[in-house]
Motif scaffolding. Structure first.
Motif, short mmCIF file in Angstrom:
data_model
loop_
_atom_site.label_atom_id
_atom_site.label_comp_id
_atom_site.label_asym_id
_atom_site.label_seq_id
_atom_site.Cartn_x
_atom_site.Cartn_y
_atom_site.Cartn_z
N THR A 56 29.90 21.46 36.61
CA THR A 56 29.17 21.58 37.87
C THR A 56 28.80 23.04 38.05
O THR A 56 29.26 23.91 37.34
N SER A 57 27.93 23.29 39.02
CA SER A 57 27.53 24.69 39.24
C SER A 57 28.42 25.34 40.29
O SER A 57 28.22 26.48 40.66
N GLN A 58 29.39 24.58 40.81
CA GLN A 58 30.27 25.20 41.80
C GLN A 58 31.42 25.95 41.13
O GLN A 58 32.07 25.42 40.23
N PRO A 59 31.68 27.18 41.55
CA PRO A 59 32.82 27.90 41.00
C PRO A 59 34.12 27.16 41.31
O PRO A 59 34.19 26.38 42.26
N ARG A 60 35.11 27.41 40.51
CA ARG A 60 36.38 26.70 40.65
C ARG A 60 37.50 27.73 40.58
O ARG A 60 37.99 28.06 39.52
N PRO A 61 37.89 28.28 41.72
CA PRO A 61 38.90 29.33 41.68
C PRO A 61 40.27 28.80 41.29
O PRO A 61 40.57 27.63 41.50
N THR A 62 41.07 29.66 40.73
CA THR A 62 42.40 29.28 40.28
C THR A 62 43.33 29.03 41.45
O THR A 62 43.16 29.57 42.52
N ARG A 63 44.34 28.20 41.22
CA ARG A 63 45.34 27.98 42.28
C ARG A 63 46.70 28.55 41.89
O ARG A 63 47.49 28.89 42.73
N ASN A 64 46.95 28.64 40.58
CA ASN A 64 48.27 29.10 40.14
C ASN A 64 48.47 30.58 40.47
O ASN A 64 47.55 31.36 40.38
N ALA A 65 49.69 30.91 40.86
CA ALA A 65 50.01 32.31 41.09
C ALA A 65 50.04 33.02 39.74
O ALA A 65 50.71 32.58 38.82
N PRO A 66 49.25 34.08 39.58
CA PRO A 66 49.22 34.74 38.28
C PRO A 66 50.46 35.62 38.07
O PRO A 66 51.04 36.10 39.03
N ASN A 67 50.86 35.78 36.82
CA ASN A 67 51.96 36.69 36.52
C ASN A 67 51.37 38.02 36.08
O ASN A 67 50.90 38.17 34.96
N LEU A 68 51.42 38.97 36.97
CA LEU A 68 50.76 40.25 36.71
C LEU A 68 51.77 41.39 36.62
O LEU A 68 51.42 42.55 36.80
N ALA A 69 53.03 41.03 36.32
CA ALA A 69 54.11 42.04 36.33
C ALA A 69 53.84 43.17 35.35
O ALA A 69 54.16 44.33 35.62
N ILE A 70 53.23 42.86 34.21
CA ILE A 70 53.01 43.90 33.20
C ILE A 70 52.14 45.03 33.74
O ILE A 70 52.35 46.20 33.43
N TYR A 71 51.16 44.66 34.58
CA TYR A 71 50.27 45.69 35.13
C TYR A 71 51.01 46.57 36.13
O TYR A 71 50.85 47.78 36.16
N GLU A 72 51.83 45.91 36.96
CA GLU A 72 52.63 46.66 37.94
C GLU A 72 53.58 47.62 37.24
O GLU A 72 53.79 48.74 37.67
N ARG A 73 54.15 47.15 36.13
CA ARG A 73 55.17 47.93 35.44
C ARG A 73 54.55 49.07 34.62
O ARG A 73 55.03 50.18 34.61
N MET A 74 53.43 48.80 33.96
CA MET A 74 52.93 49.74 32.95
C MET A 74 51.66 50.50 33.32
O MET A 74 51.44 51.61 32.85
N GLU A 75 50.80 49.89 34.12
CA GLU A 75 49.51 50.53 34.32
C GLU A 75 49.55 51.48 35.51
O GLU A 75 50.18 51.20 36.53
N SER A 76 48.88 52.58 35.36
CA SER A 76 48.86 53.62 36.40
C SER A 76 48.38 53.08 37.73
O SER A 76 47.55 52.17 37.80
N GLU A 77 48.87 53.72 38.76
CA GLU A 77 48.46 53.38 40.13
C GLU A 77 46.97 53.62 40.35
O GLU A 77 46.40 53.23 41.36
N VAL A 78 46.35 54.32 39.44
CA VAL A 78 44.94 54.67 39.62
C VAL A 78 44.02 53.45 39.50
O VAL A 78 42.86 53.50 39.89
N ARG A 79 44.55 52.35 38.98
CA ARG A 79 43.72 51.14 38.85
C ARG A 79 43.14 50.75 40.21
O ARG A 79 43.77 50.97 41.23
N SER A 80 41.97 50.17 40.19
CA SER A 80 41.34 49.91 41.50
C SER A 80 40.77 48.49 41.65
O SER A 80 41.29 47.72 42.45
N TYR A 81 39.75 48.14 40.91
CA TYR A 81 39.12 46.82 41.12
C TYR A 81 40.13 45.68 40.99
O TYR A 81 40.05 44.68 41.70
N SER A 82 41.08 45.85 40.06
CA SER A 82 42.03 44.77 39.79
C SER A 82 42.90 44.48 41.01
O SER A 82 43.49 43.40 41.11
N ARG A 83 42.98 45.43 41.94
CA ARG A 83 43.82 45.21 43.11
C ARG A 83 43.23 44.15 44.04
O ARG A 83 43.97 43.37 44.64
N SER A 84 41.91 44.14 44.16
CA SER A 84 41.33 43.14 45.05
C SER A 84 41.04 41.82 44.33
O SER A 84 40.68 40.83 44.96
#
Ligand code: PLP
Length: 434
Positions: A2-30
């Motif tokens: 279909t042409s309708q977007p289908r957003p995810t429902r599962n909670a993503p596991n993003l611990a690696i980014y919190e642990r390893m990537e600098s606080e300077v990251r930006s777009y990924s936060r929103s």
């Protein structure tokens, strides 16, 4: 599909980014998801979510993600063991790009520019432009504009308006005067005239500039679109006062505002043009500084860089030029899509008493505050639309849909935006309708 977007429902596991990537990251936060695949106007996360991409890598992906023609050209080149990195040695890939740029872009537009391969990011093209202007004129001062954005390295950063971004420099950023952009004081005040007056007055305190650096539409600074008349005045002022006119076309170029260059048909020719973002057409890093041949006073290697031979980017850039820019059809398509975008945004603006900004396929809605804008973009993301903000307080919702988007999909993304704006600005109406 279909042409309708289908957003995810599962909670993503993003611990690696919190642990390893600098606080300077930006777009990924929103957009706290992990993306695995992208095709055309769609991005897919690893939890089954599908998103319409109205950010396009900040206008780096004007031709969409992984365009089949560009992708095939790159695959063929890699399969044939084509050269990947070559400093600035001559390569077949570079020769083909130079020829395509000369024949498909410059000649048909009556432009005569030398092409300088800088380091691969936009800010490097701006640094090269500033250095060259200062070298050629022997002057130090540069005129930039309120809400201008030109990159993060010190020279370009000095020309950027935003105080938060400039504050990151840690040293004084000097030799730039930020003058009011077109419309800065509202309709009745001609800021070009003000600049001219100040430059003509030996006692104004404004030194003779090496360059005037301008975006025709301010990508990060809130989608303010300069009028052709104002830009022509600025070009004339630069000439009159012995300064070089640099158009930073890094975001507004490559078709975003219709033509290959954002200043086409406006009746002036910049001395220097900077390009990057969608130049490679596939998201590969690639920047260029173009200038009138008489300005080419560089000594060999005077502005250098290891990555000035990103041959993969040359290959996809050439493929993009040949595929999209051999005829006017693409520009006409972008113009039509831009009209559609303007119509839909105007309807939203009228409903909520907002302002529409921008030009071509680079338009947005000023919703008054960064909080409201964030509320809207967050709501849109939950519905499967990737969209970001711009402006001094992030108060402008910025639509940077891929230029190759169909009429239907542009509408379906704008439907999501319309609903998200309504939810934020007329929540009682939305509730009543349900
Ligand atoms: C993005 C941008 C730059 C900087 O480009 P980078 O690749 O991020 O260094 C400069 N000028 C304008 C107008 C831009 O939009």
């Amino acid at each position: 599909m279909t042409s309708q977007p289908r957003p995810t429902r599962n909670a993503p596991n993003l611990a690696i980014y919190e642990r390893m990537e600098s606080e300077v990251r930006s777009y990924s936060r929103s957009m706290p998801r992990q993306f695995g695949r992208a095709e055309g106007v769609w991005m897919y996360d690893d939890a089954g979510g599908r998103y319409l991409d109205f950010l396009s890598g900040c206008s780096t992906l004007n031709y969409g993600h992984n365009h089949p023609v560009l992708k095939q050209a790159l695959i063929d080149y890699i399969s044939g063991d084509g050269i990947t990195h070559s400093l600035d040695l001559h390569t077949e890939a570079k020769a083909e790009l130079l020829e395509a740029f000369e024949n498909l872009i410059l000649k048909p537009r009556g432009l005569d520019y030398r092409m300088m391969f800088t380091g691969p990011t936009g800010t490097n093209a701006v640094e090269a432009a500033l250095k060259l202007a200062r070298k050629v004129t022997g002057r130090q001062q540069v005129i930039a504009f309120t809400n201008g954005f030109h990159g993060m390295t010190l020279g370009a950063l000095a020309c950027t308006g935003n105080a938060g971004k400039r504050g990151g420099a840690g040293v004084p950023l000097t030799h730039v005067s930020h003058e009011p952009f077109d419309g800065y004081f509202g309709d009745g005040i001609d800021t070009a005239k003000m600049l001219d007056r100040r430059l003509a007055d030996p006692s104004s305190g404004l030194d003779a500039p090496a360059a005037i650096l301008v975006e025709t539409v301010q990508g990060e600074g809130g989608l303010n679109a300069a009028s052709p008349e104002w830009l022509r005045s600025i070009a004339a002022i630069a000439k009159r006062h012995g300064a070089l006119l640099i158009v930073d076309d890094i975001q507004a170029g490559c078709g975003r505002t219709g033509g290959f260059f954002s200043f086409e048909g406006m009746g002036f020719t910049p001395d220097i043009v900077t390009m990057a973002k969608s130049l490679s057409g596939m998201g590969l890093p690639f920047a260029l500084t173009l200038f009138r041949p008489e300005l080419d006073l560089w000594m060999p290697g005077e502005h250098n860089g290891t990555f000035r031979g990103n041959n993969h980017a040359f290959v996809t850039a050439t493929a993009a030029l040949r595929h999209f820019w051999t005829e006017d059809l693409f520009a006409l398509d972008v113009a039509r899509r831009g009209e559609q975008l303007a119509r839909r945004l105007t309807t939203m603006a009228e409903e909520h008493n907002l302002a529409v900004l921008g030009r071509g396929m680079m338009r947005g809605l000023d919703v008054g505050s960064g909080e409201v804008a964030a509320q809207i973009t967050q709501a849109a993301f939950k519905k499967g639309l990737i969209i970001e903000t711009s402006g001094p307080n992030d108060e402008v919702i910025k639509v940077l849909a891929p230029l190759v988007i169909t009429e239907e999909l542009l509408d379906s993304g704008l439907d999501i935006l319309e609903t998200s704006v309504r939810e934020a600005l007329s929540p009682t109406l939305v509730a009543a309708a349900q």
